[in-house]
Design an enzyme around this catalytic site. Structure first.
Site, PDB file in Angstrom:
ATOM      1  N   HIS A 162      -3.584  -5.254   1.167  1.00  0.00           N
ATOM      2  CA  HIS A 162      -3.444  -5.609   2.576  1.00  0.00           C
ATOM      3  C   HIS A 162      -3.874  -7.068   2.735  1.00  0.00           C
ATOM      4  O   HIS A 162      -4.782  -7.539   2.053  1.00  0.00           O
ATOM      5  CB  HIS A 162      -4.329  -4.723   3.448  1.00  0.00           C
ATOM      6  CG  HIS A 162      -3.891  -3.304   3.502  1.00  0.00           C
ATOM      7  ND1 HIS A 162      -2.712  -2.906   4.080  1.00  0.00           N
ATOM      8  CD2 HIS A 162      -4.487  -2.174   3.031  1.00  0.00           C
ATOM      9  CE1 HIS A 162      -2.588  -1.597   3.982  1.00  0.00           C
ATOM     10  NE2 HIS A 162      -3.651  -1.127   3.349  1.00  0.00           N
ATOM     11  N   CYS A 220       0.834  -1.206   0.000  1.00  0.00           N
ATOM     12  CA  CYS A 220       0.000   0.000   0.000  1.00  0.00           C
ATOM     13  C   CYS A 220       0.871   1.260   0.000  1.00  0.00           C
ATOM     14  O   CYS A 220       1.548   1.530  -0.984  1.00  0.00           O
ATOM     15  CB  CYS A 220      -0.978  -0.029   1.162  1.00  0.00           C
ATOM     16  SG  CYS A 220      -2.398   1.082   0.928  1.00  0.00           S
TER      17      CYS A 220
END
Length: 492
Positions: free
Chosen positions: A436, A339
């Site tokens: 994630h 991310c």
């Protein structure tokens, strides 16, 4: 959903932050599920950088997603209608019913008239949830005796009163000073608040709790409510932690004979639960570090997510960690980013709307041929994917405000479907991904550490592992708390 047995809500509040409210709430979600009820968790307002995407593609606090998992139900925004995600020491992004409504300073948020409307939104969410599940297992936030905040409280005793919840006060004996904190907390409650408190739970007790029986009687005499149990300090049950407070206390040194993995400890690090599964792999020594030496000693370096990628990138440039990460890559060590960490590994990060910083554009680490533009619209979704050229089905989720463009040929890390891919694969030792939870998948872990060990371990189903932990937690609570007393207080 048809509810067979209707119970009053139960709420767990604390004498302070980090006393174990989230874990105990998860444990009771599992207990009620085991006993044939249809529980659901609820926390009116959460402040955390650990968030999760619901099946509808909306955002809630990760702790409530964990509690929903313990209850055996899909997570939903009604379980956490207000989520505050700090962007710096004074400002937070406000998530309402799963969607961002912008950034506000602490002063703007806590002193504005919007708190009245927020409380109405919170109560509406609670009522919707209560119409579908029973009992609602509620969690407070921080301490319930912050007198300067009580008038604007939307998550502690004001919510307990509105819900008619049987409320239990939790304290952490490992921190010390529980007599003063319990007595002081109870003394500062208004009569209608004190009437909600049905008992006290003493958490994280080390040693033989039989030796604390006199202390228990003293507390009951001071506070006027029963101590319904003393929960021992445990290290053999693995429930995700809500906050990153404890990360700095975890081991931070390499270990001989293990694959040493260093997670860069960013100031605004988010979704640190991305590494829980990796941490439990017997072949791995995972540690968090904010030193150049810690990075230099690792076999694998991971740049995690960040709530403020630009400011964290500027910080690691200033403190020398950026150079250490680049040198690790150049020396042939594995470097990956997830991310915000993926964004940092690119060539540039642009912020034309100044969403994260007054800086309009900053240079990345230049490891991956990608550039990111931060946008006002947030991407939040659960994902099914395959990793690289492996056939196994994997799961993860996205929560980010950036759009990353790859310069040159696309070399994905993950394939979501026929049209959509994720991330950039420079080599087996260098890649970045928005996903994630990508490291919750055994195939990814095996591939990540393959250059450093020939050891194989038996396949671990992480979902089954987590379910087993909730069961172990339920056993622990049943053995050490008066569960019958709780039922007596929540049965109509």
């Amino acid at each position: 959903m048809e509810i067979q047995k209707k119970l009053r809500p139960v709420m767990f509040v604390g004498t302070s932050s980090d006393v174990g409210k989230s874990v105990i709430t998860a444990g009771f979600c599992r207990i009620f599920k085991q006993d044939g009820y249809s529980p659901a968790p609820f926390k009116a307002q959460n402040m955390s950088l650990n968030s999760y995407a619901t099946p509808e593609g909306l955002e809630i606090g990760r702790a409530q997603a964990v509690q929903a998992e313990a209850a055996g139900i899909p997570c939903h925004t009604d379980m956490n209608p207000v989520l505050l995600k700090p962007t710096n020491d004074q400002t937070s992004q406000v998530i309402l019913n799963g969607k961002s409504i912008g950034n506000q300073s602490a002063k703007e948020y806590f002193l504005s008239n919007d708190r009245t409307e927020l409380f109405e939104e919170v109560k509406r969410a609670w009522k919707r949830l209560a119409s579908r599940y029973s009992p609602i297992v509620m969690e407070g936030a921080g301490s319930i005796s912050e007198l300067n905040l009580k008038k604007r409280d939307i998550t502690n005793m004001r919510m307990a009163i509105a819900a008619g919840a049987a409320t239990y006060l939790i304290t952490d004996i490992d921190k010390g000073g529980i007599f003063a904190s319990l007595y002081g907390t109870m003394a500062l409650l208004e009569p209608e608040e004190k009437a909600c408190i049905k008992g006290i739970i003493i958490n994280k007790f080390r040693g033989d709790s039989a030796l604390f029986q006199e202390g228990k009687k003293i507390i009951e005499g001071l506070c006027g409510v029963p101590v319904i149990g003393i929960i021992p300090y445990f290290k053999d049950i693995f429930i995700e932690e809500e906050d990153a407070v404890s990360l700095r206390l975890k081991r931070n040194q390499p270990v001989n004979g293990k694959v040493n993995i260093a997670v860069v400890l960013l100031s605004r690090m988010s979704n640190f639960t991305d590494f829980d599964c990796l941490d439990k792999d017997s072949r791995v020594n995972l540690y968090y570090t904010h030193t150049k030496q810690g990075i230099a000693q690792a076999d694998i370096v991971i740049l995690p997510g960040s709530k403020n990628t630009i400011e964290d990138l500027i910080e690691i440039r200033n403190n020398g960690l950026a150079d250490a990460i680049t040198k690790a890559h150049q020396s042939g060590k594995t470097v990956i980013g997830i991310c915000g960490g993926y964004q940092m590994m690119g060539e540039t990060i642009k912020d034309p709307l100044q969403i994260e910083s007054a800086e309009g554009e900053v240079a990345g680490l230049g490891i991956l041929p990608v550039e990111t533009t931060l946008l006002s619209e947030k991407t939040t979704r659960q994902c099914h994917f395959t990793y690289r050229n492996f056939p196994e089905n994997c799961i993860g989720y996205e929560i980010h405000m950036g759009e990353t463009r790859i310069r040159g040929a696309v070399q994905p890390v993950a394939f979501l479907d026929e049209k959509h891919t994720d991330g950039y694969l420079l080599s087996e030792k260098c890649w970045g991904s928005y996903l994630h939870g990508i490291l919750d998948n055994q195939v990814v872990i095996n591939d990540l550490i393959a250059p450093y060990t020939d050891l194989k371990i038996e396949y671990v189903d992480y979902l089954q592992f987590r379910s087993a932990q909730y069961d172990k937690l339920a056993v622990l609570l049943r053995e050490n708390l008066d569960i019958d007393q709780v039922y007596q207080n929540i049965k109509d």
